[in-house]
Scaffold this motif. Sequence first.
Motif, short mmCIF file in Angstrom:
data_model
loop_
_atom_site.label_atom_id
_atom_site.label_comp_id
_atom_site.label_asym_id
_atom_site.label_seq_id
_atom_site.Cartn_x
_atom_site.Cartn_y
_atom_site.Cartn_z
N MET A 103 19.60 11.87 -21.37
CA MET A 103 18.15 11.79 -21.25
C MET A 103 17.56 13.19 -21.05
N ASP A 104 16.33 13.36 -21.48
CA ASP A 104 15.61 14.62 -21.26
C ASP A 104 15.20 14.66 -19.79
N LEU A 105 15.93 15.42 -18.98
CA LEU A 105 15.69 15.43 -17.54
C LEU A 105 14.40 16.16 -17.19
N GLY A 106 13.91 17.00 -18.10
CA GLY A 106 12.61 17.64 -17.87
C GLY A 106 11.50 16.60 -17.84
N GLN A 107 11.55 15.66 -18.78
CA GLN A 107 10.57 14.58 -18.79
C GLN A 107 10.72 13.69 -17.56
N PHE A 108 11.97 13.49 -17.14
CA PHE A 108 12.21 12.67 -15.95
C PHE A 108 11.64 13.35 -14.71
N LEU A 109 11.81 14.66 -14.59
CA LEU A 109 11.24 15.39 -13.46
C LEU A 109 9.73 15.26 -13.44
N GLU A 110 9.11 15.37 -14.60
CA GLU A 110 7.66 15.23 -14.68
C GLU A 110 7.23 13.83 -14.22
N PHE A 111 8.00 12.81 -14.64
CA PHE A 111 7.73 11.44 -14.21
C PHE A 111 7.83 11.32 -12.69
N LEU A 112 8.86 11.91 -12.09
CA LEU A 112 9.02 11.85 -10.63
C LEU A 112 7.84 12.51 -9.92
N LYS A 113 7.40 13.66 -10.43
CA LYS A 113 6.29 14.36 -9.79
C LYS A 113 5.00 13.55 -9.90
N GLN A 114 4.83 12.85 -11.00
CA GLN A 114 3.65 11.99 -11.15
C GLN A 114 3.64 10.86 -10.13
N ASN A 121 0.82 -1.22 0.00
CA ASN A 121 0.00 0.00 0.00
C ASN A 121 0.85 1.27 0.00
N LEU A 122 2.15 1.12 0.28
CA LEU A 122 3.05 2.27 0.35
C LEU A 122 3.90 2.44 -0.91
N ARG A 123 3.82 1.48 -1.81
CA ARG A 123 4.65 1.55 -3.01
C ARG A 123 4.21 2.73 -3.91
N LEU A 124 5.19 3.42 -4.46
CA LEU A 124 4.91 4.49 -5.43
C LEU A 124 4.83 3.97 -6.85
N PHE A 125 5.35 2.75 -7.06
CA PHE A 125 5.38 2.16 -8.40
C PHE A 125 4.71 0.78 -8.33
N HIS A 126 3.97 0.44 -9.37
CA HIS A 126 3.20 -0.81 -9.36
C HIS A 126 3.96 -1.97 -10.00
N SER A 127 5.08 -1.67 -10.67
CA SER A 127 5.89 -2.70 -11.29
C SER A 127 7.31 -2.15 -11.39
N PHE A 128 8.21 -2.92 -12.03
CA PHE A 128 9.55 -2.41 -12.29
C PHE A 128 9.70 -2.26 -13.80
N GLU A 129 10.01 -1.05 -14.25
CA GLU A 129 10.04 -0.81 -15.69
C GLU A 129 11.38 -0.22 -16.15
N ASP A 130 11.71 -0.53 -17.40
CA ASP A 130 12.88 0.04 -18.07
C ASP A 130 12.44 1.36 -18.67
N LEU A 131 12.89 2.46 -18.06
CA LEU A 131 12.39 3.80 -18.37
C LEU A 131 13.29 4.48 -19.40
N GLN A 132 12.69 4.99 -20.47
CA GLN A 132 13.44 5.71 -21.49
C GLN A 132 12.66 6.94 -21.92
N PHE A 133 13.35 8.07 -22.01
CA PHE A 133 12.74 9.30 -22.49
C PHE A 133 13.45 9.74 -23.76
N GLN A 134 12.89 10.76 -24.40
CA GLN A 134 13.52 11.32 -25.59
C GLN A 134 14.92 11.80 -25.24
N ALA A 135 15.89 11.35 -26.02
CA ALA A 135 17.29 11.69 -25.74
C ALA A 135 17.79 12.76 -26.69
N HIS A 136 18.86 13.42 -26.31
CA HIS A 136 19.51 14.38 -27.20
C HIS A 136 21.02 14.26 -27.02
#
Length: 291
Positions: free
Chosen positions: A260-271, A234-249
């Motif tokens: 990695m696009d750290l802006g997208q990563f920040l958005e993911f963390l906030k979600q 009930n305390l987990r922030l994530f429901h599974s373990f995933e290989d995370l990839q964002f748009q790279a430059h």
Amino acid sequence: MAVTVKECLELQLLEVEMLLSMFPKRGEFSLDADAVPSIQRYLRNAEGALPPQLEYRIALDVGEAKVKVELQVLLPHMYPQVAPQLFARSDALHRQQQLQLNTRLKSHIGSLDPGDLCVCEAVQWVKDNTLPFLENCQASSECASKEVRVKEMLHRMWIYSHHIYRQELRKKILDCAKKLNLTGFCLTGKPGVICVEGLQENCEEFWRVIRYPNWKHISCKHVENIETEGSIDNLRLFHSFEDLQFQAHGDYGLRNDYHMDLGQFLEFLKQHQSGHIFQILFGVEGKLSDN
């Protein structure tokens, strides 16, 4: 006369041959397919770089009930002149019993003469000495079921790496997390970030496994512990373990050096209610782009 690394590695291969004859069935003895060939290549040309440390797992059946116990083995290059790193684990053991078992195992191996191969001895010791810990574990479980519900702890680790590219490393991370019932993610690219959450002993085992044999540019930046009287799920922030990839430059050339696009990563963390972690990982406060 001093013993050389080459002599130690030759003895390690002899011991592997013995263990393979003792555990011939599929799944009993597990090691990386290139582990032995890489050592053999070094023995043919000892002037090259040292091979990765030899690492393997042995599945054991303990007692009449054939309880599954896994002995994990990591051999320093100078083993048997120095002690091996051994860890026995079983889903049938609570954390305290597992800790006591491994403390006793380490003490026993430490009492043996240096220079002697001892993994076979460790295997026999685990077979002979694990049963009392299993019985104590069962007894304590029966007592606990009659008492007030015991509090559980969710452990969450935030791990930073300079980069994570290699496919085989990503597969090792994913497989290890799933095996240990950990949720979270692995952010591929540069930088690389891993988050795992679950039972503390499982998180610590994950941290131990992924660092060996030679991952140097990696650190645990932050740890969170949250106590509950209910299920840690009930305390987990994530429901599974995933290989995370964002748009790279960046440069996609031979160096494969892309960010990695750290802006997208920040958005993911906030979600996932973890926006505050961005500053802990990177030392700067994260801001989302207006675009």
